[in-house]
Design an enzyme around this catalytic site. Structure first.
Site, short mmCIF file in Angstrom:
data_model
loop_
_atom_site.label_atom_id
_atom_site.label_comp_id
_atom_site.label_asym_id
_atom_site.label_seq_id
_atom_site.Cartn_x
_atom_site.Cartn_y
_atom_site.Cartn_z
N MET A 1 0.86 -1.18 0.00
CA MET A 1 0.00 0.00 0.00
C MET A 1 0.90 1.24 0.00
SD MET A 1 -3.15 -1.08 2.53
CE MET A 1 -2.18 -1.63 3.92
N CYS A 83 -5.02 -0.42 -9.29
CA CYS A 83 -4.96 0.92 -8.73
C CYS A 83 -5.64 1.92 -9.65
CB CYS A 83 -3.49 1.31 -8.53
SG CYS A 83 -3.32 2.94 -7.87
N LYS A 123 -2.52 -8.73 -9.36
CA LYS A 123 -3.63 -8.29 -8.49
C LYS A 123 -4.57 -7.45 -9.35
CE LYS A 123 -4.63 -5.85 -4.17
NZ LYS A 123 -4.61 -4.39 -4.17
N HIS A 155 -9.21 -8.02 -5.90
CA HIS A 155 -9.91 -7.04 -5.06
C HIS A 155 -11.36 -7.08 -5.55
CE1 HIS A 155 -10.11 -2.61 -3.45
NE2 HIS A 155 -11.05 -3.38 -2.97
N ASN A 195 -9.49 -10.22 -1.76
CA ASN A 195 -9.14 -8.99 -1.05
C ASN A 195 -10.31 -8.02 -1.10
OD1 ASN A 195 -7.77 -5.99 -2.08
ND2 ASN A 195 -7.32 -6.74 -0.03
N GLY A 196 -10.39 -7.19 -0.06
CA GLY A 196 -11.38 -6.12 -0.04
C GLY A 196 -12.33 -6.23 1.13
N GLY A 218 -5.61 -5.54 3.83
CA GLY A 218 -4.86 -4.31 3.70
C GLY A 218 -5.03 -3.39 4.90
N ARG A 219 -6.08 -2.58 4.84
CA ARG A 219 -6.22 -1.52 5.84
C ARG A 219 -6.36 -2.05 7.27
NH1 ARG A 219 -10.84 1.25 2.31
NH2 ARG A 219 -11.11 -0.99 1.93
C1 LIG Z 1 -3.14 4.12 1.42
C2 LIG Z 1 -3.39 2.94 0.52
C3 LIG Z 1 -2.49 2.66 -0.48
C4 LIG Z 1 -2.69 1.57 -1.33
N1 LIG Z 1 -1.74 1.26 -2.26
C5 LIG Z 1 -1.88 0.14 -3.02
C6 LIG Z 1 -0.84 -0.28 -3.88
O1 LIG Z 1 0.23 0.32 -3.99
N2 LIG Z 1 -1.04 -1.43 -4.60
C7 LIG Z 1 -2.20 -2.15 -4.49
O2 LIG Z 1 -2.33 -3.19 -5.14
N3 LIG Z 1 -3.18 -1.77 -3.68
C8 LIG Z 1 -3.03 -0.66 -2.93
N4 LIG Z 1 -4.03 -0.31 -2.07
C9 LIG Z 1 -5.28 -1.11 -2.02
C10 LIG Z 1 -5.15 -2.26 -1.03
O3 LIG Z 1 -4.09 -3.11 -1.39
C11 LIG Z 1 -6.44 -3.08 -1.00
O4 LIG Z 1 -6.65 -3.65 -2.27
C12 LIG Z 1 -7.65 -2.25 -0.63
O5 LIG Z 1 -7.39 -1.36 0.42
C13 LIG Z 1 -8.82 -3.18 -0.23
O6 LIG Z 1 -8.42 -4.07 0.79
P1 LIG Z 1 -8.70 -3.78 2.35
O7 LIG Z 1 -10.17 -3.52 2.47
O8 LIG Z 1 -8.25 -5.05 3.05
O9 LIG Z 1 -7.89 -2.59 2.72
C14 LIG Z 1 -3.85 0.76 -1.19
C15 LIG Z 1 -4.76 1.05 -0.16
C16 LIG Z 1 -4.54 2.12 0.69
C17 LIG Z 1 -5.53 2.40 1.80
#
Ligand SMILES: Cc1cc2nc3c(=O)[nH]c(=O)nc-3n(C[C@H](O)[C@H](O)[C@H](O)COP(=O)(O)O)c2cc1C
Length: 316
Positions: A1, A83, A123, A155, A195-196, A218-219
């Site tokens: 992230m 992204c 991804k 995702h 994911n998500g 992720g978050r």
């Molecule tokens: C601040 C931030 C930066 C992120 N950067 C990336 C990234 O560089 N590459 C990516 O595949 N996903 C990125 N994501 C998305 C997360 O990998 C993930 O797919 C998304 O947040 C949903 O998953 P979650 O609900 O578990 O967070 C980012 C998410 C956040 C909040």
């Protein structure tokens, strides 16, 4: 992230879970190949297993970047097709590539050939804009499988390339777990990671029990590591070892922080990732406040960390 899972964050997360697979921030292929920004690949050997994620859409450039990543010791190289940010769209990569699976296939095949010894994964989203996920996702998976890919992280929501901010694109488009589950039935030979929106290990376990091969968090992992990362080895990887306590994690970080300070690094570069360590515990708020305040001072040292820890222990 991006802006979150830098090397300090990953080192911290590795102190909490031995077995969880960690990912770097997205690294733009051109920055490595044309910009020579190899420091973006710096990592501590103890971070492994760690995968590097690349962004790009030119097969030759991605191949060159993948070769560099493999040379830096990464054993998984992941291509970002998820992204949605404007910055990324203008470079024509990320989620916009959901519209061009053939190009994604060419990119992945080139990366695989260049980075022998490392596994190449992808991804993706379930679609973008007005695409119909039930049609687009299987076609996408068919194509990446044809390019030799065996592991895909999905995702489970669309990205809207116009009109939603990146943050909104992680919240507003509805999640469709059943679609991702059905992809596992349609492509049993693929390793499918969902994911998500997964915010507990209970949900993660349920998704695995329903047939998925893996769960990416992720978050929630970042903001609430006590719920996700500290119990992960025991609950998800059948480790017999007791969970590490947040206090033990702080102790494990001390020598790492000391080394970072000794070469002129700032305390805040590491402690900004530690703010959520005591989430849900009495004193969590003062831990956050105290650490954020210390982190903003250029001259802050380990004593500031110790003081914040004393406060949390006193609140218990
Ligand atoms: C601040 C931030 C930066 C992120 N950067 C990336 C990234 O560089 N590459 C990516 O595949 N996903 C990125 N994501 C998305 C997360 O990998 C993930 O797919 C998304 O947040 C949903 O998953 P979650 O609900 O578990 O967070 C980012 C998410 C956040 C909040």
């Amino acid at each position: 992230m991006i802006d979150l899972t830098d090397r300090h964050c990953r080192y911290l997360h590795r102190q909490m879970s031995r077995h969880t697979l960690l990912y770097t921030e997205m690294v733009v292929a051109a920055a490595l190949v044309r910009g020579g920004a190899l420091r973006l690949l710096d990592h501590d050997p103890s971070e492994h297993p760690v995968a590097v994620q690349l962004g790009g859409s030119e097969p030759e450039e991605l191949a060159a970047a993948a070769r560099i990543c493999a040379g830096h010791g990464y054993r998984e190289i992941n291509l970002n097709v998820g992204c949605p940010s404007d910055r990324v769209q203008s470079g024509c990569f990320g989620a916009v590539l959901m519209r061009d699976p053939a190009l994604v296939g060419d990119c992945l095949a080139a990366m695989r050939e260049a980075a022998a010894g490392a596994e190449v994964t992808v991804k993706c989203r379930i679609g973008v804009d007005d695409q119909v996920p039930q049609e687009v996702l299987p076609a996408f998976l068919e194509t990446v499988r044809g390019a030799g890919i065996r592991r895909v992280i999905v995702h489970a929501r669309k990205a809207w390339l116009k009109g939603l901010s990146p943050k909104e694109n992680r919240e507003i488009p509805p999640l469709d777990y059943p679609l991702v589950l059905s992809m596992k039935q349609a492509f049993p030979d693929l390793t499918i990671v969902i994911n998500g929106g997964i915010s507990s290990l209970t949900t993660a376990r349920e998704l695995l029990d329903q047939g998925l091969d893996g769960v990416m968090i992720g978050r929630a992992a970042y903001h609430d590591p006590g719920e996700i990362l500290l119990p992960a080895d025991r609950l998800m990887f059948a480790s017999a070892a007791a969970d590490r306590s947040p206090e033990a994690v702080v102790a494990a970080m001390r020598p790492y922080i000391a080394r970072h300070l000794a070469i002129g690094g700032r305390l805040g570069a590491i402690t900004r990732h530690m703010l959520g360590l005591f989430a849900g515990r009495p004193g969590a708020r003062s831990w956050r406040r105290s650490l954020s305040e210390a982190g903003s001072r250029p001259d802050a040292g380990l004593d500031a960390l110790d003081r914040a820890l004393e406060e949390i222990l006193a609140a218990a």
